[in-house]
Design a protein around this motif. Structure first.
Motif, PDB file in Angstrom:
ATOM      1  N   GLU A 131     -28.575  27.013 -53.824  1.00  0.00           N
ATOM      2  CA  GLU A 131     -29.595  26.471 -54.735  1.00  0.00           C
ATOM      3  C   GLU A 131     -30.997  26.896 -54.313  1.00  0.00           C
ATOM      4  O   GLU A 131     -31.791  27.342 -55.137  1.00  0.00           O
ATOM      5  CB  GLU A 131     -29.516  24.945 -54.771  1.00  0.00           C
ATOM      6  CG  GLU A 131     -28.375  24.416 -55.603  1.00  0.00           C
ATOM      7  CD  GLU A 131     -28.369  22.902 -55.659  1.00  0.00           C
ATOM      8  OE1 GLU A 131     -29.460  22.312 -55.762  1.00  0.00           O
ATOM      9  OE2 GLU A 131     -27.273  22.325 -55.598  1.00  0.00           O
ATOM     10  N   GLU A 132     -31.292  26.751 -53.028  1.00  0.00           N
ATOM     11  CA  GLU A 132     -32.624  27.110 -52.521  1.00  0.00           C
ATOM     12  C   GLU A 132     -32.882  28.609 -52.678  1.00  0.00           C
ATOM     13  O   GLU A 132     -33.969  29.029 -53.067  1.00  0.00           O
ATOM     14  CB  GLU A 132     -32.733  26.699 -51.051  1.00  0.00           C
ATOM     15  CG  GLU A 132     -34.114  26.915 -50.461  1.00  0.00           C
ATOM     16  CD  GLU A 132     -34.165  26.476 -49.006  1.00  0.00           C
ATOM     17  OE1 GLU A 132     -34.802  27.214 -48.215  1.00  0.00           O
ATOM     18  OE2 GLU A 132     -33.587  25.444 -48.658  1.00  0.00           O
ATOM     19  N   GLN A 135     -33.697  29.587 -56.244  1.00  0.00           N
ATOM     20  CA  GLN A 135     -35.082  29.185 -56.552  1.00  0.00           C
ATOM     21  C   GLN A 135     -36.066  30.211 -56.006  1.00  0.00           C
ATOM     22  O   GLN A 135     -36.992  30.635 -56.699  1.00  0.00           O
ATOM     23  CB  GLN A 135     -35.390  27.802 -55.955  1.00  0.00           C
ATOM     24  CG  GLN A 135     -34.603  26.675 -56.571  1.00  0.00           C
ATOM     25  CD  GLN A 135     -35.044  26.376 -57.994  1.00  0.00           C
ATOM     26  OE1 GLN A 135     -36.181  26.607 -58.368  1.00  0.00           O
ATOM     27  NE2 GLN A 135     -34.123  25.866 -58.788  1.00  0.00           N
ATOM     28  N   GLU A 136     -35.885  30.613 -54.746  1.00  0.00           N
ATOM     29  CA  GLU A 136     -36.810  31.553 -54.101  1.00  0.00           C
ATOM     30  C   GLU A 136     -36.737  32.951 -54.708  1.00  0.00           C
ATOM     31  O   GLU A 136     -37.756  33.605 -54.892  1.00  0.00           O
ATOM     32  CB  GLU A 136     -36.529  31.627 -52.598  1.00  0.00           C
ATOM     33  CG  GLU A 136     -36.930  30.387 -51.836  1.00  0.00           C
ATOM     34  CD  GLU A 136     -36.566  30.465 -50.359  1.00  0.00           C
ATOM     35  OE1 GLU A 136     -36.283  31.573 -49.864  1.00  0.00           O
ATOM     36  OE2 GLU A 136     -36.572  29.409 -49.710  1.00  0.00           O
TER      37      GLU A 136
END
Length: 192
Positions: A131-132, A135-136
């Motif tokens: 997920e992170e 996003q990045e």
């Protein structure tokens, strides 16, 4: 004497030279190459695509088979500044000793050294990291190409992913192949 096949528009001759050329390009057997050329009406590109599709179907059928043999290979780059260690498994030691398999393992070790993936497959990524990372990176595909070995464009042919290269080797060798694990080392890097 060359084989001939009657097509809608006329007669196509499949020569032994055509079969040999297709075999050299694809690694297919004699009869497979002949059938693909006949199906393609003598069109070399179309015949190669037919063989590729057949190989991918064969590879999919082999996916569940156990891989207890293989190789561990080390690759050192940049005068000893970057190194990669990789374990690639196959079904038999016979295949593990072939030049095709050895070249595949070497190329995969080079891929790890050059691109610094963190995971073998998407399934290896913890959900929070996935997920992170999405996003990045801005998109799922972009993130996966950065961190997942199997999702990366192959360094020797960016039109294919590493996974597609492995699937082609499975089709060619007739055995299931999987990357089990790898490690990458870079002089002066703090990453483990």
């Amino acid at each position: 004497m060359p084989d001939e096949q009657r097509l809608k528009g006329g007669l196509v001759t499949i020569t032994t030279a055509m079969i040999k050329e297709l075999r050299e390009r694809t690694g297919a057997g004699i009869m497979d190459a002949k059938r693909a050329l006949e199906e393609a009406g003598g069109d070399m590109e179309r015949a190669a695509e037919i063989l590729r599709q057949q190989g991918l179907a064969r590879a999919a059928r082999k996916a569940g088979r156990a891989t207890g043999q293989g190789l561990v290979h080390a690759y050192i780059h940049g005068g000893g500044r970057i190194g990669a260690l990789i374990e690639v498994n196959c079904e038999t030691d016979f295949v593990a000793r072939t030049d095709i398999f050895k070249q595949l393992v070497h190329d995969l070790a080079m891929q790890v050294a050059a691109t610094a993936p963190r995971y073998v497959s998407v399934e290896d990524i913890p959900p929070d990291v996935l997920e992170e990372g999405i996003q990045e990176a801005g998109s799922r595909d972009k993130f996966l190409q950065q961190v997942v070995l199997l999702a990366q464009p192959f360094i020797k042919d960016p039109s294919k992913t590493v996974e597609e290269v492995i699937q082609e080797a499975i089709a060619r060798l007739g055995e299931n192949i999987r990357v089990r694990r790898f490690a990458r080392f870079e002089l002066g890097s703090d990453e483990a």
